[in-house]
Design a protein around this motif. Structure first.
Motif, PDB file in Angstrom:
ATOM      1  N   UNK A   1     -10.096   3.768  -8.899  1.00 44.94           N
ATOM      2  CA  UNK A   1      -9.122   2.874  -8.276  1.00 44.94           C
ATOM      3  C   UNK A   1      -9.024   3.168  -6.788  1.00 44.94           C
ATOM      4  N   UNK A   2      -9.173   2.138  -5.974  1.00 46.45           N
ATOM      5  CA  UNK A   2      -9.045   2.280  -4.524  1.00 46.45           C
ATOM      6  C   UNK A   2      -7.592   2.001  -4.106  1.00 46.45           C
ATOM      7  N   UNK A   3      -7.049   2.888  -3.307  1.00 51.73           N
ATOM      8  CA  UNK A   3      -5.695   2.726  -2.791  1.00 51.73           C
ATOM      9  C   UNK A   3      -5.644   1.461  -1.939  1.00 51.73           C
ATOM     10  N   UNK A   4      -4.802   0.500  -2.306  1.00 45.79           N
ATOM     11  CA  UNK A   4      -4.816  -0.788  -1.613  1.00 45.79           C
ATOM     12  C   UNK A   4      -3.415  -1.373  -1.547  1.00 45.79           C
ATOM     13  N   UNK A   5      -3.145  -2.033  -0.444  1.00 46.04           N
ATOM     14  CA  UNK A   5      -1.872  -2.717  -0.250  1.00 46.04           C
ATOM     15  C   UNK A   5      -1.645  -2.985   1.221  1.00 46.04           C
ATOM     16  N   UNK A   6      -1.321  -4.229   1.557  1.00 45.09           N
ATOM     17  CA  UNK A   6      -1.036  -4.583   2.955  1.00 45.09           C
ATOM     18  C   UNK A   6      -0.401  -5.969   2.980  1.00 45.09           C
ATOM     19  N   UNK A   7       0.337  -6.237   4.036  1.00 40.81           N
ATOM     20  CA  UNK A   7       0.883  -7.582   4.223  1.00 40.81           C
ATOM     21  C   UNK A   7       1.802  -8.016   3.102  1.00 40.81           C
ATOM     22  N   UNK A   8       1.591  -9.241   2.662  1.00 40.79           N
ATOM     23  CA  UNK A   8       2.443  -9.840   1.634  1.00 40.79           C
ATOM     24  C   UNK A   8       1.897  -9.564   0.239  1.00 40.79           C
ATOM     25  N   UNK A   9       2.727  -9.873  -0.763  1.00 38.28           N
ATOM     26  CA  UNK A   9       2.286  -9.728  -2.151  1.00 38.28           C
ATOM     27  C   UNK A   9       1.083 -10.625  -2.434  1.00 38.28           C
ATOM     28  N   UNK A  10       1.067 -11.820  -1.833  1.00 34.02           N
ATOM     29  CA  UNK A  10      -0.063 -12.740  -2.038  1.00 34.02           C
ATOM     30  C   UNK A  10      -1.359 -12.131  -1.505  1.00 34.02           C
ATOM     31  N   UNK A  11      -1.302 -11.555  -0.320  1.00 37.48           N
ATOM     32  CA  UNK A  11      -2.505 -10.975   0.281  1.00 37.48           C
ATOM     33  C   UNK A  11      -3.025  -9.793  -0.527  1.00 37.48           C
TER      34      UNK A  11
ATOM     35  N   UNK B   1      -2.444  -9.207  -3.741  1.00 38.04           N
ATOM     36  CA  UNK B   1      -2.939  -9.715  -5.018  1.00 38.04           C
ATOM     37  C   UNK B   1      -4.385 -10.195  -4.882  1.00 38.04           C
ATOM     38  N   UNK B   2      -4.676 -10.869  -3.788  1.00 39.33           N
ATOM     39  CA  UNK B   2      -6.041 -11.326  -3.526  1.00 39.33           C
ATOM     40  C   UNK B   2      -6.991 -10.133  -3.419  1.00 39.33           C
ATOM     41  N   UNK B   3      -6.534  -9.094  -2.746  1.00 42.35           N
ATOM     42  CA  UNK B   3      -7.336  -7.872  -2.614  1.00 42.35           C
ATOM     43  C   UNK B   3      -7.550  -7.214  -3.972  1.00 42.35           C
ATOM     44  N   UNK B   4      -6.502  -7.137  -4.793  1.00 40.74           N
ATOM     45  CA  UNK B   4      -6.625  -6.546  -6.124  1.00 40.74           C
ATOM     46  C   UNK B   4      -7.703  -7.257  -6.938  1.00 40.74           C
ATOM     47  N   UNK B   5      -7.673  -8.576  -6.929  1.00 44.51           N
ATOM     48  CA  UNK B   5      -8.662  -9.337  -7.705  1.00 44.51           C
ATOM     49  C   UNK B   5     -10.072  -9.103  -7.173  1.00 44.51           C
ATOM     50  N   UNK B   6     -10.213  -8.987  -5.858  1.00 46.07           N
ATOM     51  CA  UNK B   6     -11.536  -8.719  -5.276  1.00 46.07           C
ATOM     52  C   UNK B   6     -12.049  -7.354  -5.720  1.00 46.07           C
TER      53      UNK B   6
ATOM     54  N   UNK C   1       2.988  -3.223   6.835  1.00 41.16           N
ATOM     55  CA  UNK C   1       2.081  -2.267   7.474  1.00 41.16           C
ATOM     56  C   UNK C   1       1.939  -1.037   6.579  1.00 41.16           C
ATOM     57  N   UNK C   2       0.738  -0.516   6.502  1.00 43.48           N
ATOM     58  CA  UNK C   2       0.464   0.689   5.689  1.00 43.48           C
ATOM     59  C   UNK C   2       0.775   0.461   4.215  1.00 43.48           C
ATOM     60  N   UNK C   3       0.902  -0.782   3.790  1.00 45.63           N
ATOM     61  CA  UNK C   3       1.178  -1.076   2.392  1.00 45.63           C
ATOM     62  C   UNK C   3       1.760  -2.468   2.231  1.00 45.63           C
ATOM     63  N   UNK C   4       1.971  -2.855   0.983  1.00 39.76           N
ATOM     64  CA  UNK C   4       2.468  -4.192   0.678  1.00 39.76           C
ATOM     65  C   UNK C   4       3.987  -4.187   0.636  1.00 39.76           C
ATOM     66  N   UNK C   5       4.586  -5.281   1.068  1.00 37.39           N
ATOM     67  CA  UNK C   5       6.039  -5.436   1.052  1.00 37.39           C
ATOM     68  C   UNK C   5       6.488  -5.978  -0.302  1.00 37.39           C
TER      69      UNK C   5
ATOM     70  N   UNK D   1       8.452 -10.811  -5.860  1.00 36.32           N
ATOM     71  CA  UNK D   1       7.309 -10.213  -5.157  1.00 36.32           C
ATOM     72  C   UNK D   1       6.382  -9.492  -6.133  1.00 36.32           C
ATOM     73  N   UNK D   2       6.964  -8.759  -7.076  1.00 35.20           N
ATOM     74  CA  UNK D   2       6.164  -8.018  -8.048  1.00 35.20           C
ATOM     75  C   UNK D   2       5.361  -8.972  -8.929  1.00 35.20           C
ATOM     76  N   UNK D   3       5.963 -10.089  -9.298  1.00 30.59           N
ATOM     77  CA  UNK D   3       5.252 -11.078 -10.116  1.00 30.59           C
ATOM     78  C   UNK D   3       4.045 -11.641  -9.369  1.00 30.59           C
ATOM     79  N   UNK D   4       4.224 -11.913  -8.071  1.00 31.44           N
ATOM     80  CA  UNK D   4       3.121 -12.423  -7.258  1.00 31.44           C
ATOM     81  C   UNK D   4       2.052 -11.345  -7.081  1.00 31.44           C
ATOM     82  N   UNK D   5       2.494 -10.111  -6.863  1.00 33.83           N
ATOM     83  CA  UNK D   5       1.577  -9.002  -6.609  1.00 33.83           C
ATOM     84  C   UNK D   5       0.589  -8.808  -7.759  1.00 33.83           C
ATOM     85  N   UNK D   6       1.058  -8.988  -8.990  1.00 28.85           N
ATOM     86  CA  UNK D   6       0.199  -8.757 -10.155  1.00 28.85           C
ATOM     87  C   UNK D   6      -0.105 -10.038 -10.932  1.00 28.85           C
ATOM     88  N   UNK D   7      -0.036 -11.146 -10.252  1.00 37.07           N
ATOM     89  CA  UNK D   7      -0.342 -12.423 -10.895  1.00 37.07           C
ATOM     90  C   UNK D   7      -1.808 -12.440 -11.341  1.00 37.07           C
ATOM     91  N   UNK D   8      -2.023 -12.840 -12.595  1.00 40.18           N
ATOM     92  CA  UNK D   8      -3.389 -12.915 -13.119  1.00 40.18           C
ATOM     93  C   UNK D   8      -3.979 -11.580 -13.515  1.00 40.18           C
TER      94      UNK D   8
END
Length: 238
Positions: free
Chosen positions: A77-87, A89-94, A128-132, A138-145
């Motif tokens: 697992x790569x440590x990931x998180x930045x910007x909005x929950x939508x952004x 989430x897109x990174x997580x799926x990638x 910055x330095x993580x997701x807001x 926000x949590x629902x958007x972060x882990x959508x799908x």
């Protein structure tokens, strides 16, 4: 075969006469000076069944997995998180598409300190330095799908760990998932915050009580979850 003492006298001693040991502090992190070598002679009152055991069984000296890594590889697992929950989430799926087998969530400083993104103290630090993450939405958007019973999630958060974890569990419930099959980790190591990273909210006693609450509640409801990840290196580096 030589005993340890015989080897020390006949082999090690002559070698150190030729090349003396360096004048160096060989003590380990526990402030103990290790012997030049360890053999069965160093095992005092040692019982293989009691003290060594088998893989996957107490005392787990051979690991917690019975087949070690012959069957199940460690989670990548790569440590990931930045910007909005939508952004994020897109990174997580990638990352999952690229073959990552778990998620590791980085939260921004306001979230780590328990502030909403629109709080005046959050200015300049949101995303910055993580997701807001300020709400369950926000949590629902972060882990959508993302199925929380198929992908384990690590969340690096301490002071508001129980609240953020509650959002994650609520999201899993809203997806209709069996909480008994939801796996992951919350760092939840509040004591190192007082010594090292300094991201604490409450005094030590109530802070520790919140951690203990997760220990008491979690195993009954979310048994596959890891309720603390002790971050000893933070203390060492501080």
């Amino acid at each position: 075969m030589k005993s340890k003492n015989e080897w020390m006298q006949s082999v090690y001693a002559p070698a150190t006469q030729k090349f003396p040991e360096r004048k160096y502090n060989f003590k380990n992190l526990s402030d103990m000076e290790p012997e030049p070598i360890y053999t069965a002679d160093d095992l005092k009152d040692w019982d293989a069944e009691r003290d060594l055991g088998y893989p996957g069984e107490y005392p787990y000296t051979r690991g917690v997995q019975p087949s070690v890594y012959r069957g199940k590889l460690w989670t990548m697992r790569m440590f990931a998180g930045f910007g909005s929950a939508e952004q994020t989430n897109e990174r997580f799926h990638a990352l999952l598409r690229a073959g990552q087998t778990g998620l590791s969530t980085a939260f921004d400083l306001p979230t780590l300190m328990g502030y909403d993104s629109d709080h005046p103290f959050s200015k300049g630090e949101v995303g910055k330095c993580g997701v807001a993450v300020s709400s369950l939405a926000d949590m629902e958007i972060l882990f959508q799908g993302i199925d929380p019973t198929q992908v384990t999630t690590s969340m690096t958060i301490n002071s508001p760990a129980n609240a953020v974890w509650a959002m994650y569990i609520a999201n899993a419930q809203k997806q209709g998932k069996d909480l008994g099959q939801v796996g992951g980790t919350i760092q939840n190591d509040i004591l190192k915050e007082f010594i090292a990273q300094k991201e604490f909210i409450y005094p030590p006693a109530p802070s520790v009580k919140l951690v203990i609450d997760t220990f008491e509640w979690g195993p009954r409801i979310v048994p596959k979850w890891n309720f603390i990840s002790v971050s000893g290196y933070h203390i060492r580096e501080a």
